[in-house]
Design an enzyme around this catalytic site. Structure first.
Site, PDB file in Angstrom:
ATOM      1  N   HIS A  86       0.825  -1.206   0.000  1.00 45.06           N
ATOM      2  CA  HIS A  86       0.000   0.000   0.000  1.00 45.06           C
ATOM      3  C   HIS A  86       0.865   1.265   0.000  1.00 45.06           C
ATOM      4  O   HIS A  86       0.620   2.171   0.793  1.00 45.06           O
ATOM      5  CB  HIS A  86      -0.920   0.046   1.248  1.00 45.06           C
ATOM      6  CG  HIS A  86      -1.770  -1.160   1.426  1.00 45.06           C
ATOM      7  ND1 HIS A  86      -2.231  -1.565   2.663  1.00 45.06           N
ATOM      8  CD2 HIS A  86      -2.257  -2.049   0.529  1.00 45.06           C
ATOM      9  CE1 HIS A  86      -2.960  -2.658   2.525  1.00 45.06           C
ATOM     10  NE2 HIS A  86      -2.995  -2.982   1.242  1.00 45.06           N
TER      11      HIS A  86
HETATM   12  P1  FAD Z   1      -1.760   1.380 -10.120  1.00 42.19           P
HETATM   13  O1  FAD Z   1      -3.072   0.671 -10.048  1.00 42.19           O
HETATM   14  O2  FAD Z   1      -0.539   0.595  -9.771  1.00 42.19           O
HETATM   15  O3  FAD Z   1      -1.658   1.970 -11.582  1.00 42.19           O
HETATM   16  C1  FAD Z   1      -0.500   2.545 -12.148  1.00 42.19           C
HETATM   17  C2  FAD Z   1      -0.492   2.214 -13.637  1.00 42.19           C
HETATM   18  O4  FAD Z   1       0.462   3.040 -14.281  1.00 42.19           O
HETATM   19  C3  FAD Z   1      -0.107   0.759 -13.924  1.00 42.19           C
HETATM   20  O5  FAD Z   1      -1.036   0.171 -14.810  1.00 42.19           O
HETATM   21  C4  FAD Z   1       1.276   0.890 -14.549  1.00 42.19           C
HETATM   22  O6  FAD Z   1       1.610  -0.137 -15.451  1.00 42.19           O
HETATM   23  C5  FAD Z   1       1.173   2.250 -15.221  1.00 42.19           C
HETATM   24  N1  FAD Z   1       2.478   2.872 -15.442  1.00 42.19           N
HETATM   25  C6  FAD Z   1       3.466   3.026 -14.532  1.00 42.19           C
HETATM   26  N2  FAD Z   1       4.521   3.637 -15.109  1.00 42.19           N
HETATM   27  C7  FAD Z   1       4.170   3.877 -16.388  1.00 42.19           C
HETATM   28  C8  FAD Z   1       4.847   4.482 -17.476  1.00 42.19           C
HETATM   29  N3  FAD Z   1       6.096   4.966 -17.352  1.00 42.19           N
HETATM   30  N4  FAD Z   1       4.206   4.561 -18.682  1.00 42.19           N
HETATM   31  C9  FAD Z   1       2.942   4.086 -18.827  1.00 42.19           C
HETATM   32  N5  FAD Z   1       2.257   3.478 -17.803  1.00 42.19           N
HETATM   33  C10 FAD Z   1       2.875   3.392 -16.615  1.00 42.19           C
HETATM   34  N6  FAD Z   1      -5.544  -2.389  -1.809  1.00 42.19           N
HETATM   35  C11 FAD Z   1      -6.740  -2.610  -1.209  1.00 42.19           C
HETATM   36  O7  FAD Z   1      -7.482  -1.668  -0.941  1.00 42.19           O
HETATM   37  N7  FAD Z   1      -7.135  -3.879  -0.889  1.00 42.19           N
HETATM   38  C12 FAD Z   1      -6.342  -4.965  -1.092  1.00 42.19           C
HETATM   39  O8  FAD Z   1      -6.750  -6.098  -0.792  1.00 42.19           O
HETATM   40  C13 FAD Z   1      -5.062  -4.750  -1.680  1.00 42.19           C
HETATM   41  N8  FAD Z   1      -4.201  -5.780  -1.869  1.00 42.19           N
HETATM   42  C14 FAD Z   1      -3.065  -5.584  -2.602  1.00 42.19           C
HETATM   43  C15 FAD Z   1      -2.270  -6.692  -2.932  1.00 42.19           C
HETATM   44  C16 FAD Z   1      -1.211  -6.536  -3.823  1.00 42.19           C
HETATM   45  C17 FAD Z   1      -0.358  -7.728  -4.183  1.00 42.19           C
HETATM   46  C18 FAD Z   1      -0.926  -5.251  -4.379  1.00 42.19           C
HETATM   47  C19 FAD Z   1       0.176  -5.072  -5.381  1.00 42.19           C
HETATM   48  C20 FAD Z   1      -1.683  -4.142  -4.011  1.00 42.19           C
HETATM   49  C21 FAD Z   1      -2.748  -4.290  -3.119  1.00 42.19           C
HETATM   50  N9  FAD Z   1      -3.562  -3.210  -2.770  1.00 42.19           N
HETATM   51  C22 FAD Z   1      -4.730  -3.416  -2.084  1.00 42.19           C
HETATM   52  C23 FAD Z   1      -3.201  -1.813  -3.138  1.00 42.19           C
HETATM   53  C24 FAD Z   1      -3.972  -1.268  -4.358  1.00 42.19           C
HETATM   54  O9  FAD Z   1      -4.131  -2.241  -5.349  1.00 42.19           O
HETATM   55  C25 FAD Z   1      -3.195  -0.068  -4.921  1.00 42.19           C
HETATM   56  O10 FAD Z   1      -2.967   0.852  -3.886  1.00 42.19           O
HETATM   57  C26 FAD Z   1      -3.941   0.667  -6.046  1.00 42.19           C
HETATM   58  O11 FAD Z   1      -4.317  -0.234  -7.044  1.00 42.19           O
HETATM   59  C27 FAD Z   1      -3.048   1.785  -6.578  1.00 42.19           C
HETATM   60  O12 FAD Z   1      -3.704   2.441  -7.623  1.00 42.19           O
HETATM   61  P2  FAD Z   1      -2.921   3.509  -8.504  1.00 42.19           P
HETATM   62  O13 FAD Z   1      -3.894   3.995  -9.518  1.00 42.19           O
HETATM   63  O14 FAD Z   1      -2.265   4.489  -7.606  1.00 42.19           O
HETATM   64  O15 FAD Z   1      -1.734   2.672  -9.196  1.00 42.19           O
END
Ligand code: FAD
Length: 449
Positions: free
Chosen positions: A386
């Protein structure tokens, strides 16, 4: 493909998919969504029990921390989705908004009631289709299913919840009904036995819009800047160098990649950029700082007297939030979480007992005080899935974006993802990330950039 967009979103993860769907509701906006990974094709993603096995596959960025003095010098795997749907394709599906008190730190940091629990409640309700129906706390018509299981719960987890209540802990029943302390089964983003990713929920139904372009295998290298104004990105699309122009660029690359993209573009702490050989365009000392995450013990593993049936959900079926100094207290923000997992969960230091022979009680702190940083030369951190805070919102020194999520000192550039969270919520953060994106999208038309 267009090479000019009104709005260019970098990263089709949890926040990026929400923004692409919501902003393209306006047919006058040409919206582009760039994702480094590919569309999800692995059938295991949809099977909730498979989630612990997904990390490390070819759609995981596969980050690893440097050795951590605080955890006996170990390096830790740090999975992040590189795929349409981002980390929502890998995560454990627990949907926990956090304690309402957690958001006080957000509204204090920004001076804006928009980021208080009351300010975010419309977004929490709008994003969900809650299995218990509509109420003052819940929405029933949103894109994301939020399912509170009952009959499907493991007998082990039922016994754990009964034992918690016998020790004086209050029955909560639902993590998302305005209070967090007490015992409850986890609400899950599962429908009809299958994981629903944010791409399934938000993007699939709108892909045909002519004003929305989704580009996979588009790795963004850095922002294009004219002075302090963002004018688009430089990316590699299916292996080919490309420049894309945009009226507004929104970074949704997550808590690790968003600060890295800013730093690669010359926006970050001047000294650290210089060390990495990047010309500093805007000295922004807060970029990459304030990194924090929930620390979770791998847990106590108990050998069971009877066989433990395989979970029909996602193994970790209940999180119980507590005040460690008073188990009977049911108000306020908790400081400890206990989780019951219907399977043995061990770190790399131990051999895993056979499935069905053991179960695990996990524990963690809800408000960690240690902070790390992301730098261009390698993160010096410890995490438990997280990570937040690396482009924190606020109005004081050290904050990176303002209450509108616009980068301080830059024009036409926003950050909308887990990195803007200034202080972590008590629970897992996915619900909060989606609520941030929903809130930003609802206010977008009135923002000045
Ligand atoms: P992300 O969903 O990570 O999205 C970022 C995106 O940007 C990705 O698709 C990536 O490929 C893309 N990207 C990155 N760099 C580039 C680039 N240079 N060019 C183009 N694209 C790029 N949260 C909960 O609430 N409940 C849970 O049960 C839970 N369990 C988890 C278990 C695991 C194993 C993991 C990994 C996470 C978990 N989380 C959980 C946390 C939650 O999934 C994340 O906090 C949330 O998805 C983050 O969202 P985001 O939009 O910030 O980033």
């Amino acid at each position: 493909m267009n090479d000019h967009f009104d709005v260019l979103i970098v990263g089709a993860g949890s926040a990026g998919c929400v923004l692409a769907a919501r902003l393209s509701e306006n047919p006058n906006l040409r919206v582009g969504l760039l994702e480094a990974g590919s569309p999800a094709t692995d059938p295991d993603i949809a099977i909730p029990q498979q989630w612990p096995l997904l990390a490390g596959r070819d759609y995981d960025w596969g980050y690893r921390t440097t050795p951590q003095a605080g955890t006996a010098g170990r390096s830790h795997d740090w999975p992040r989705g590189r795929i349409i749907g981002g980390s929502s394709c890998l995560h454990a599906m627990a949907h926990v908004r956090g304690s309402p008190e957690d958001f006080q730190a957000w509204s204090d940091a920004t001076g804006s009631a928009r980021w208080s629990y009351a300010g975010l409640l419309p977004a929490f309700r709008r994003l969900e289709s809650f299995s218990g129906g509509s109420s003052e706390h819940h929405g029933a018509d949103g894109p994301l299913p939020v399912w509170l299981p009952d009959a499907e719960l493991s007998p082990l987890v039922r016994a754990y919840m009964a034992a918690a209540m016998a020790s004086g802990i209050a029955w909560l029943g639902d993590h998302n009904a305005g209070r967090l302390v007490g015992v409850a089964p986890n609400s899950l983003t599962i429908r009809a036995g299958r994981r629903v990713t944010v791409a399934d929920a938000y993007l699939d139904g709108v892909r045909a819009r002519t004003n929305l372009t989704v580009v996979s295998e588009a790795l963004v290298h850095r922002l294009m800047l004219s002075g302090t104004s963002a004018t688009g990105v430089i990316a590699e699309i299916s292996g080919k160098a490309t420049t894309l122009e945009a009226g507004v660029t929104i970074l949704c690359a997550g808590a690790i990649a968003s600060p890295l993209l800013l730093m690669r573009s010359g926006i970050g702490p001047a000294e650290s950029l210089e060390r990495a050989g990047v010309q500093c365009i805007t000295n922004h000392p807060g970029v990459g700082e304030n990194l924090h995450d929930h620390l979770l013990t791998a847990g106590n593993v108990y050998r069971a007297k009877k066989p433990v049936p395989l979970s029909r959900l996602q193994h970790s079926e209940s999180l119980t939030y507590l005040h460690s100094d008073d188990l009977t207290r049911a108000d306020g923000a908790p400081d400890v979480v206990l989780g019951c997992v219907a399977a043995p969960t061990v770190t790399e230091c131990f051999a895993r007992p056979a499935m069905g022979s053991a179960y695990t009680i996990l524990s963690g702190v809800t408000h960690p005080t240690s902070r790390g940083r992301i730098t261009l030369t390698g993160p010096a951190v410890m995490t438990h899935h997280h990570p937040v805070g690396t482009c924190q919102m606020g109005r004081l020194a050290g904050s990176v974006v303002d209450a509108d999520l616009k980068l301080h000192g830059c024009e036409r550039l926003f950050v909308v993802d887990a990195s803007v969270i200034p202080a972590i919520t008590s629970g897992p953060i996915h619900a909060a990330v989606i609520a941030i994106a929903e809130t930003f999208a609802a206010d977008f038309a009135s923002l000045h950039y």
